[in-house]
Design a protein around this motif. Sequence first.
Motif, PDB file in Angstrom:
ATOM      1  N   GLU A  66       0.842  -1.188   0.000  1.00 26.90           N
ATOM      2  CA  GLU A  66       0.000   0.000   0.000  1.00 26.90           C
ATOM      3  C   GLU A  66       0.883   1.246   0.000  1.00 26.90           C
ATOM      4  N   THR A  67       0.558   2.204  -0.863  1.00 25.91           N
ATOM      5  CA  THR A  67       1.304   3.454  -0.950  1.00 25.91           C
ATOM      6  C   THR A  67       0.484   4.580  -0.345  1.00 25.91           C
ATOM      7  N   VAL A  68       1.103   5.326   0.537  1.00 27.08           N
ATOM      8  CA  VAL A  68       0.429   6.432   1.211  1.00 27.08           C
ATOM      9  C   VAL A  68       1.272   7.688   1.061  1.00 27.08           C
ATOM     10  N   HIS A  69       0.646   8.780   0.631  1.00 32.49           N
ATOM     11  CA  HIS A  69       1.321  10.069   0.496  1.00 32.49           C
ATOM     12  C   HIS A  69       0.701  11.027   1.515  1.00 32.49           C
ATOM     13  N   VAL A  70       1.399  11.245   2.619  1.00 32.96           N
ATOM     14  CA  VAL A  70       0.854  12.039   3.717  1.00 32.96           C
ATOM     15  C   VAL A  70       1.202  13.512   3.522  1.00 32.96           C
ATOM     16  N   SER A  71       0.213  14.379   3.682  1.00 32.63           N
ATOM     17  CA  SER A  71       0.464  15.820   3.634  1.00 32.63           C
ATOM     18  C   SER A  71       1.384  16.207   4.781  1.00 32.63           C
ATOM     19  N   PHE A  72       2.433  16.975   4.443  1.00 34.13           N
ATOM     20  CA  PHE A  72       3.447  17.334   5.437  1.00 34.13           C
ATOM     21  C   PHE A  72       3.803  18.815   5.334  1.00 34.13           C
ATOM     22  N   ALA A  73       2.877  19.596   4.759  1.00 40.30           N
ATOM     23  CA  ALA A  73       3.148  21.021   4.556  1.00 40.30           C
ATOM     24  C   ALA A  73       3.445  21.733   5.868  1.00 40.30           C
ATOM     25  N   ASP A  74       2.749  21.351   6.904  1.00 42.79           N
ATOM     26  CA  ASP A  74       2.930  21.946   8.226  1.00 42.79           C
ATOM     27  C   ASP A  74       3.260  20.831   9.204  1.00 42.79           C
ATOM     28  N   PRO A  75       4.548  20.569   9.419  1.00 47.53           N
ATOM     29  CA  PRO A  75       4.947  19.382  10.180  1.00 47.53           C
ATOM     30  C   PRO A  75       4.501  19.374  11.637  1.00 47.53           C
ATOM     31  N   TYR A  76       4.411  20.576  12.235  1.00 43.99           N
ATOM     32  CA  TYR A  76       4.146  20.648  13.664  1.00 43.99           C
ATOM     33  C   TYR A  76       2.761  21.229  13.935  1.00 43.99           C
ATOM     34  N   ASP A  77       2.219  20.873  15.084  1.00 44.55           N
ATOM     35  CA  ASP A  77       0.862  21.241  15.467  1.00 44.55           C
ATOM     36  C   ASP A  77       0.800  22.677  15.987  1.00 44.55           C
ATOM     37  N   GLU A  78      -0.081  23.472  15.409  1.00 46.61           N
ATOM     38  CA  GLU A  78      -0.177  24.888  15.791  1.00 46.61           C
ATOM     39  C   GLU A  78      -0.672  25.057  17.214  1.00 46.61           C
ATOM     40  N   ALA A  91       2.481  16.835  16.825  1.00 53.04           N
ATOM     41  CA  ALA A  91       3.865  16.943  17.291  1.00 53.04           C
ATOM     42  C   ALA A  91       4.250  18.390  17.584  1.00 53.04           C
ATOM     43  N   LEU A  92       5.117  18.537  18.577  1.00 51.11           N
ATOM     44  CA  LEU A  92       5.682  19.838  18.958  1.00 51.11           C
ATOM     45  C   LEU A  92       7.183  19.704  19.075  1.00 51.11           C
ATOM     46  N   ASN A  93       7.920  20.614  18.456  1.00 51.70           N
ATOM     47  CA  ASN A  93       9.362  20.684  18.653  1.00 51.70           C
ATOM     48  C   ASN A  93       9.714  21.780  19.644  1.00 51.70           C
ATOM     49  N   ILE A  94      10.618  21.459  20.552  1.00 57.34           N
ATOM     50  CA  ILE A  94      11.221  22.458  21.441  1.00 57.34           C
ATOM     51  C   ILE A  94      12.727  22.318  21.283  1.00 57.34           C
ATOM     52  N   SER A  95      13.358  23.260  20.599  1.00 58.90           N
ATOM     53  CA  SER A  95      14.795  23.216  20.369  1.00 58.90           C
ATOM     54  C   SER A  95      15.514  24.057  21.414  1.00 58.90           C
ATOM     55  N   LEU A  96      16.388  23.415  22.174  1.00 56.76           N
ATOM     56  CA  LEU A  96      17.266  24.123  23.094  1.00 56.76           C
ATOM     57  C   LEU A  96      18.558  24.429  22.340  1.00 56.76           C
ATOM     58  N   PRO A 112      -5.479  18.764  12.593  1.00 52.43           N
ATOM     59  CA  PRO A 112      -5.189  18.170  11.275  1.00 52.43           C
ATOM     60  C   PRO A 112      -4.432  16.845  11.327  1.00 52.43           C
ATOM     61  N   ALA A 113      -3.485  16.717  12.247  1.00 53.23           N
ATOM     62  CA  ALA A 113      -2.681  15.483  12.274  1.00 53.23           C
ATOM     63  C   ALA A 113      -3.525  14.249  12.518  1.00 53.23           C
ATOM     64  N   PHE A 114      -4.662  14.409  13.211  1.00 49.58           N
ATOM     65  CA  PHE A 114      -5.461  13.261  13.588  1.00 49.58           C
ATOM     66  C   PHE A 114      -6.212  12.644  12.414  1.00 49.58           C
ATOM     67  N   SER A 115      -6.250  13.358  11.303  1.00 54.05           N
ATOM     68  CA  SER A 115      -6.922  12.810  10.113  1.00 54.05           C
ATOM     69  C   SER A 115      -5.941  12.763   8.927  1.00 54.05           C
ATOM     70  N   ALA A 116      -4.666  12.638   9.231  1.00 53.72           N
ATOM     71  CA  ALA A 116      -3.639  12.686   8.176  1.00 53.72           C
ATOM     72  C   ALA A 116      -3.830  11.597   7.123  1.00 53.72           C
ATOM     73  N   LEU A 117      -4.245  10.427   7.532  1.00 52.97           N
ATOM     74  CA  LEU A 117      -4.381   9.329   6.582  1.00 52.97           C
ATOM     75  C   LEU A 117      -5.707   9.367   5.837  1.00 52.97           C
ATOM     76  N   SER A 118      -6.735   9.872   6.477  1.00 57.31           N
ATOM     77  CA  SER A 118      -8.042   9.917   5.800  1.00 57.31           C
ATOM     78  C   SER A 118      -8.124  11.034   4.775  1.00 57.31           C
ATOM     79  N   THR A 119      -7.198  11.996   4.835  1.00 51.69           N
ATOM     80  CA  THR A 119      -7.227  13.122   3.902  1.00 51.69           C
ATOM     81  C   THR A 119      -6.115  13.048   2.879  1.00 51.69           C
TER      82      THR A 119
END
Length: 277
Positions: free
Chosen positions: A133-145, A211-216, A267-274
Amino acid sequence: MVDLAALVPAHADVRIEVGIFGGSGFYSLLDDAQEILIDTPFGQPSAPVTVGRIEDRTVGFMPRHGPDHHLPPHRINYRANVWAMKHLGATDMILPCAAGSLDRQVAPGSFVLCDQVVDRTKNRPDTFYDGPETVHVSFADPYDEELRATALTVARERGITVHDGGTMVVVNGPRFSTRAESRWYAAQGWQVIGMTQYPEVILCRELEMAALNISLITDYDVGLADDPDIAAVTHSEVLEVFAANISTLRDLLFALVPALPLSPDRPAFSALSTTPH
């Protein structure tokens, strides 16, 4: 291929809401902590998941480099780590990391809540969907606002120097940059350089976790061309600055987790359905 419906916790009495990857030092403060060793379809994770509570939230913590920091960035089993957190029920992932600065305005000791990633790694398995199965996930905005906005508010309330948004270029490691590479990254307008956010964050997206990034920020990468007193980064410098600021990072995490809204419709919670299959 990953069957999300099959990701049912093997430990019926253990279910987390928030997962955290990071270095050592966080899990020791979790109340009533227990270690859960999870076998995954992708091999062994870096370490057991340490599960405990931060106020009314159940949290899972894993040191991505292993309990003794024995795994360099290119040897981390990112798929196993992320799968383990999803398996325990995590909907939200906090991904703190040590990182270098490519921008004079982003000084060592400060924090950046990145909103974009550029992948410059190689040979890292970066998808759960290798076929058939091939899946192309939208990744325009990697982190959760929502996560980033909450972290920004909590950090500023505590007087922490924090930058809202920024692009991290993720390099393969374990070596640091050449001067030519660093100049190129900075010329693109990228602010932060690290070694672990990719494929960690895309794998979270494929398992429909926010996902959330915190860079020190620990260093200025290869230094500053106009300031000879600021030299190229060394590993010992990274460890020194990180150690000096780890209590601030830990305090931020322990204030942040109870404040998370954990809204159910992000948005991340429906990444595969969209996304097209």
